[in-house]
Design a protein around this motif. Sequence first.
Motif, PDB file in Angstrom:
ATOM      1  N   LEU A   4      51.690  68.843  89.421  1.00  0.00           N
ATOM      2  CA  LEU A   4      51.424  67.884  88.360  1.00  0.00           C
ATOM      3  C   LEU A   4      52.351  66.690  88.471  1.00  0.00           C
ATOM      4  O   LEU A   4      51.936  65.543  88.280  1.00  0.00           O
ATOM      5  CB  LEU A   4      51.597  68.562  86.988  1.00  0.00           C
ATOM      6  N   LEU A   5      53.596  66.939  88.830  1.00  0.00           N
ATOM      7  CA  LEU A   5      54.566  65.863  88.996  1.00  0.00           C
ATOM      8  C   LEU A   5      54.178  64.928  90.141  1.00  0.00           C
ATOM      9  O   LEU A   5      54.456  63.730  90.089  1.00  0.00           O
ATOM     10  CB  LEU A   5      55.949  66.474  89.246  1.00  0.00           C
ATOM     11  N   TYR A   7      51.346  63.839  90.842  1.00  0.00           N
ATOM     12  CA  TYR A   7      50.363  62.872  90.357  1.00  0.00           C
ATOM     13  C   TYR A   7      50.912  62.001  89.227  1.00  0.00           C
ATOM     14  O   TYR A   7      50.557  60.839  89.101  1.00  0.00           O
ATOM     15  CB  TYR A   7      49.098  63.589  89.879  1.00  0.00           C
ATOM     16  N   LEU A   8      51.762  62.577  88.391  1.00  0.00           N
ATOM     17  CA  LEU A   8      52.271  61.835  87.242  1.00  0.00           C
ATOM     18  C   LEU A   8      53.288  60.759  87.627  1.00  0.00           C
ATOM     19  O   LEU A   8      53.285  59.675  87.043  1.00  0.00           O
ATOM     20  CB  LEU A   8      52.896  62.784  86.222  1.00  0.00           C
ATOM     21  N   LEU A  11      51.481  57.738  89.087  1.00  0.00           N
ATOM     22  CA  LEU A  11      50.701  57.130  88.012  1.00  0.00           C
ATOM     23  C   LEU A  11      51.615  56.353  87.064  1.00  0.00           C
ATOM     24  O   LEU A  11      51.312  55.210  86.695  1.00  0.00           O
ATOM     25  CB  LEU A  11      49.915  58.195  87.239  1.00  0.00           C
ATOM     26  N   ALA A  12      52.736  56.939  86.682  1.00  0.00           N
ATOM     27  CA  ALA A  12      53.690  56.250  85.804  1.00  0.00           C
ATOM     28  C   ALA A  12      54.252  55.014  86.497  1.00  0.00           C
ATOM     29  O   ALA A  12      54.413  53.956  85.878  1.00  0.00           O
ATOM     30  CB  ALA A  12      54.810  57.199  85.409  1.00  0.00           C
TER      31      ALA A  12
END
Length: 129
Positions: A4-5, A7-8, A11-12
Motif C-alpha cells: 500500500l505504501l 502506491y500511496l 500518489l502523495a
Amino acid sequence: MLRLLMYLVPLALTIFALIDCLNTPEDEARHLPKIAWVFIILLFWIVGPIAWLAAGKVRRPPASGRTPSEWHRNHRLEQVAPDDNPEFLKSLAEDNKRDEQLLKNWEADLRRREEELRRKETGEEPKDN
C-alpha cells in the motif's frame, strides 16, 4: 502494508507537486511553461513530480520578496456594496427612466384605444389630431 505504501507515497508526491506547480506564479517556473510542468507531473507519475521539485521551480525567495498569496492578494477585485457603487446607481437611474418612458407610452396607447372604443360605442366620427 508495504504494498500500500508503494502506491500511496508516489500518489502523495504527485498530488503535492501538482498543487505546488499550480500555486507557483508563472514567472517562477523554470525551464518550461507551467502548463508543460503540469502535463509532465501528471503523465510521468514518479519522475515528473521529482523533476518538478528538483528543477521546475525557483526554490529561493524571489528578489521582490513576493509570495504567491501576496500576489493574489494584490490582484483581487475589490468588492463594493451596490449602494456605494456609482456605476450601479447610474444604471438604476437609466433603467428607471427607460421604464417610465415605456409606461407613459403604454398609458398613451391605452387612452387612445379607450377613446376609439368610446367612439365606436357612441357612433362618433374620429377627431383629427
